[in-house]
Design an enzyme around this catalytic site. Structure first.
Site, mmCIF file in Angstrom:
data_model
loop_
_atom_site.group_PDB
_atom_site.id
_atom_site.type_symbol
_atom_site.label_atom_id
_atom_site.label_comp_id
_atom_site.label_asym_id
_atom_site.label_seq_id
_atom_site.Cartn_x
_atom_site.Cartn_y
_atom_site.Cartn_z
ATOM 1 N N SER A 131 0.858 -1.240 0.005
ATOM 2 C CA SER A 131 -0.200 0.212 -0.119
ATOM 3 C C SER A 131 0.941 1.102 0.077
ATOM 4 O O SER A 131 2.089 1.274 0.361
ATOM 5 C CB SER A 131 -0.804 -0.116 1.133
ATOM 6 O OG SER A 131 -1.801 -1.015 1.225
HETATM 7 N N1 SAH Z 1 -0.244 -5.533 4.142
HETATM 8 C C1 SAH Z 1 0.665 -5.753 2.976
HETATM 9 C C2 SAH Z 1 -0.274 -5.572 1.611
HETATM 10 C C3 SAH Z 1 -0.517 -6.802 1.014
HETATM 11 S S1 SAH Z 1 -1.731 -6.797 -0.338
HETATM 12 C C4 SAH Z 1 1.858 -5.010 3.002
HETATM 13 O O1 SAH Z 1 2.198 -4.175 3.784
HETATM 14 O O2 SAH Z 1 2.657 -5.261 2.019
HETATM 15 C C5 SAH Z 1 -3.137 -7.984 0.281
HETATM 16 C C6 SAH Z 1 -2.356 -9.220 0.497
HETATM 17 O O3 SAH Z 1 -3.510 -9.761 1.195
HETATM 18 C C7 SAH Z 1 -1.807 -9.891 -0.621
HETATM 19 O O4 SAH Z 1 -0.594 -10.439 -0.072
HETATM 20 C C8 SAH Z 1 -2.651 -11.030 -0.645
HETATM 21 O O5 SAH Z 1 -2.096 -12.477 -1.179
HETATM 22 C C9 SAH Z 1 -3.325 -11.169 0.925
HETATM 23 N N2 SAH Z 1 -4.571 -11.950 0.963
HETATM 24 C C10 SAH Z 1 -5.673 -11.905 0.020
HETATM 25 N N3 SAH Z 1 -6.692 -12.673 0.552
HETATM 26 C C11 SAH Z 1 -6.363 -13.263 1.752
HETATM 27 C C12 SAH Z 1 -6.853 -14.213 2.748
HETATM 28 N N4 SAH Z 1 -8.059 -14.524 2.624
HETATM 29 N N5 SAH Z 1 -6.028 -14.412 3.743
HETATM 30 C C13 SAH Z 1 -4.644 -14.023 3.968
HETATM 31 N N6 SAH Z 1 -4.091 -13.008 2.895
HETATM 32 C C14 SAH Z 1 -4.997 -12.581 1.951
#
Ligand code: SAH
Length: 215
Positions: free
Chosen positions: A63
């Site tokens: 993000s």
């Molecule tokens: N917090 C992260 C941003 C990640 S983007 C950072 O600081 O980089 C969103 C993430 O959520 C992705 O890696 C995706 O694989 C994960 N995601 C999506 N659905 C999910 C679920 N049901 N359980 C765990 N992770 C999930």
């Protein structure tokens, strides 16, 4: 940590965070300390402090700095909390949280991302982060309840298990909407009462799982 991005990182804090109303000094301090460039591909390090999200792998994104700071500030952490994060991704948000609370539990569904994030947690000596490969829409029942929950992927609704695992008092930030845009919701539980406040319009990648999207 002093590194070659120190100046650019302090400028990010000034120009993207302070100037837009982030005023929790502890949040500003950690945003000014954590080496965000380590969480992106080597080829993109020079862009790591820009005012936008960046691709990581598998179509996922880290993000925008402002969103990270904004969601973190909304949790009002004091240092003693147990925090659950859904969507470890690059691990950047988890590291920010880990410096503001007692313990972070973070869940990621993609192994490639989780493996990489774990290496960075070790490298940065974040010993108060515990991570797990699973569908985070189910939460992490073993360590519930959580004083704060942050969901960093967007789903159609607030997953019921996450609500069930939120402490009283407790705060959760989560993007809810369709697959293009969502509203960032702040969910608070206090004295048995649940309240939902709508904060900002946001764009997150899909929350995929039993209580999220199918893909
Ligand atoms: N917090 C992260 C941003 C990640 S983007 C950072 O600081 O980089 C969103 C993430 O959520 C992705 O890696 C995706 O694989 C994960 N995601 C999506 N659905 C999910 C679920 N049901 N359980 C765990 N992770 C999930």
């Amino acid at each position: 940590m002093i590194d070659r991005f120190e100046t650019i990182r302090q400028r990010m804090v000034q120009e993207q965070l302070t100037s837009r109303g982030i005023d929790d000094s502890k949040v500003l301090d950690v945003m000014g300390e954590v080496p965000r460039h380590l969480f992106v591909d080597d080829a993109m390090q020079a862009n790591a402090y820009g005012d936008y999200p960046l691709p990581i792998v598998d179509g996922q994104t880290i993000s925008q700095p402002f969103i990270v700071a904004y969601m973190t500030q909304a949790l009002q952490l004091t240092g003693v909390e147990k925090v659950l994060e859904i969507g470890t991704g690059s691990g950047y948000q988890a590291v920010i949280l880990s410096r503001l609370c007692e313990k972070v539990y973070t869940v990621e569904r993609l192994n490639s991302l989780l493996a990489r994030a774990r290496r960075i947690f070790d490298r940065l000596h974040c010993y108060n982060i515990q991570s797990r490969l699973d569908d985070g829409t189910l939460g992490w029942p073993e360590y519930a309840p959580y004083d704060a929950i942050m969901v960093t992927a967007g789903g159609p609704e607030i997953p019921e298990p996450l609500l069930a695992q939120l402490a009283d008092p407790g705060r959760m930030v989560i993007p809810v909407g369709d697959q293009d845009v969502q509203e960032l919701q702040l969910v608070t539980r206090k004295d048995g009462l649940i309240q939902v406040e709508v904060l900002e319009r946001v764009r997150f990648v899909n929350l995929v799982g039993e209580y999220g999207w199918e893909k």
